[in-house]
Motif scaffolding. Structure first.
Motif, short mmCIF file in Angstrom:
data_model
loop_
_atom_site.label_atom_id
_atom_site.label_comp_id
_atom_site.label_asym_id
_atom_site.label_seq_id
_atom_site.Cartn_x
_atom_site.Cartn_y
_atom_site.Cartn_z
N TRP A 135 -6.00 17.84 -5.57
CA TRP A 135 -7.26 17.29 -6.08
C TRP A 135 -8.15 16.80 -4.93
N SER A 136 -7.53 16.22 -3.91
CA SER A 136 -8.31 15.67 -2.79
C SER A 136 -9.11 16.75 -2.08
N SER A 137 -8.63 17.99 -2.13
CA SER A 137 -9.34 19.08 -1.44
C SER A 137 -10.68 19.38 -2.08
N LEU A 138 -10.91 18.91 -3.30
CA LEU A 138 -12.18 19.13 -3.99
C LEU A 138 -13.24 18.12 -3.56
N GLY A 139 -12.82 17.05 -2.90
CA GLY A 139 -13.77 16.04 -2.46
C GLY A 139 -14.49 15.36 -3.60
N ARG A 140 -13.75 15.05 -4.68
CA ARG A 140 -14.34 14.45 -5.87
C ARG A 140 -13.54 13.26 -6.34
N LEU A 141 -14.21 12.35 -7.02
CA LEU A 141 -13.52 11.27 -7.71
C LEU A 141 -12.95 11.81 -9.02
N PHE A 181 -12.70 8.90 0.47
CA PHE A 181 -12.88 8.97 1.92
C PHE A 181 -13.25 10.41 2.21
N ASN A 182 -14.53 10.66 2.34
CA ASN A 182 -15.05 12.03 2.34
C ASN A 182 -15.09 12.61 3.76
N ASP A 183 -13.93 12.69 4.39
CA ASP A 183 -13.85 13.22 5.74
C ASP A 183 -12.40 13.61 6.02
N ALA A 225 0.86 -1.19 0.00
CA ALA A 225 0.00 0.00 0.00
C ALA A 225 0.89 1.23 0.00
N ALA A 226 0.48 2.26 -0.73
CA ALA A 226 1.28 3.48 -0.86
C ALA A 226 0.44 4.71 -0.56
N HIS A 227 1.04 5.63 0.17
CA HIS A 227 0.36 6.89 0.49
C HIS A 227 1.41 7.98 0.66
N SER A 228 1.16 9.13 0.09
CA SER A 228 2.02 10.28 0.36
C SER A 228 1.23 11.57 0.11
N HIS A 229 1.83 12.68 0.50
CA HIS A 229 1.18 13.97 0.33
C HIS A 229 1.71 14.65 -0.94
N SER A 230 1.56 13.97 -2.05
CA SER A 230 2.03 14.49 -3.33
C SER A 230 1.21 15.73 -3.70
N ARG A 267 -9.88 12.81 1.36
CA ARG A 267 -10.20 14.24 1.23
C ARG A 267 -9.30 15.12 2.10
N ASN A 268 -8.82 16.22 1.50
CA ASN A 268 -7.93 17.18 2.18
C ASN A 268 -6.64 16.54 2.68
#
Length: 229
Positions: free
Chosen positions: A124-130, A148-150, A113-118, A177-178
Motif C-alpha cells: 500500500w505504501s508504494s501508492l503514496g496514499r493515505l 511520509f511522501n519520500d 513504536a513499531a515498524h516492519s516491512h509487512s 512511502r515505498n
C-alpha cells in the motif's frame, strides 16, 4: 465524557522500577512473537521499541539479525539516543536507531513504536496514499495517520529519522512511502495493535480496489466511528 475515555485501559501499577522494566520487556518480547506469527518479519528488517521507564532517553529494541520468533525478554538490548548499546550483548539495527530514536525524542508521551516491512503495508505504501475510510476498522485511522511522501533508501541517518518523526506529527501512525508502516502508542500493546490493524486495513483496501471502487464512509460517520477506536 468521550467514548475513548470510557473505554480507556488502565495500565498496571508497579512499586519498583525494576518490576516495570521487566514487565515492559516481557510485553516487547511477546509483541515480536506476535509479529512473527502474523508474518511481519522480513530478513533483518523491522523493529519495535519501548522507552525505558527510568531512563527516558533510552529504549529497548530487538537485537540486529535475531528472528522475531526467537526473541526473549533477556535478548532485548537497551540503546540510548546516540545509538550506543548500554545494556545487552548484541548490536543494534542502525535503521532502528535512526528512526526510533527520533520518534521517541519528538514524542515524549510515546512509550512504544513499531515498524516492519509487512507485505500489505509496504504494498500500500508504494501508492503514496493515505488509507480511506472504507471499513469500520479503517476509521480507527481517520484523520489520525500521515504520509511520509519520500524514499531515499535504507534509513541510516538520524536526519532522515527526524524527517519521519516530523511527518508522524502527533498522530498514531505514518505510512512510509515505498517502505512500510510505522505506529506508536502509550504502551507496547497499543503500538503493536495499531500496527496489526493498520496492516489489515491496507490489505482490505488493496482487495477492495482490486475488485472495484470502494464506497467511502461519510465524513461525519467516519469521525464518530473513529471515537470508538
Amino acid at each position: 465524557m468521550s467514548v475513548k475515555m470510557v473505554l480507556s485501559y488502565n495500565p498496571p501499577v508497579f512499586s519498583k522500577v525494576e518490576e516495570e522494566r521487566l514487565h515492559l520487556k516481557q510485553k516487547l518480547a511477546a509483541a515480536f512473537r506476535l509479529f512473527s506469527k502474523f508474518g511481519f518479519d522480513e530478513g533483518v528488517a523491522g523493529h519495535i521499541t519501548a522507552r525505558d521507564p527510568e531512563k527516558k532517553d533510552h529504549f529497548w529494541v530487538n537485537p540486529f539479525g535475531m528472528h522475531f520468533s526467537q526473541i526473549k525478554a533477556s535478548d532485548l538490548i537497551l540503546c540510548n539516543h546516540e545509538g550506543v548499546v548500554v545494556e545487552g550483548n548484541y548490536p543494534v539495527n542502525r535503521a532502528a536507531f535512526a528512526i526510533h530514536s527520533q520518534v521517541h525524542a519528538a514524542r515524549p508521551e510515546v512509550i512504544a513504536a513499531a515498524h516492519s516491512h509487512s507485505v500489505y503495508g509496504k504494498s500500500w505504501s508504494s501508492l503514496g496514499r493515505l488509507l480511506d475510510p472504507i471499513t469500520q476498522d479503517a476509521c480507527s485511522f481517520y484523520n489520525d495517520h500521515t504520509l511520509f511522501n519520500d524514499y531515499t533508501g535504507v534509513v541510516l541517518d538520524i536526519e532522515e529519522g527526524k524527517r519521519i518523526g516530523k511527518a508522524l506529527g502527533n498522530h498514531k501512525a505514518c505510512i512510509l512511502r515505498n517502505h512500510g508502516l510505522l505506529t506508536v502508542g502509550k504502551s507496547v500493546d497499543e503500538a503493536a495493535w495499531w500496527f496489526i490493524t493498520m496492516e489489515r486495513s491496507c490489505q482490505a483496501q488493496l482487495l477492495a480496489e482490486s475488485a472495484g471502487t470502494p464506497v467511502l464512509i461519510a465524513e461525519e460517520h467516519a469521525g464518530v466511528t473513529y471515537e470508538y477506536g
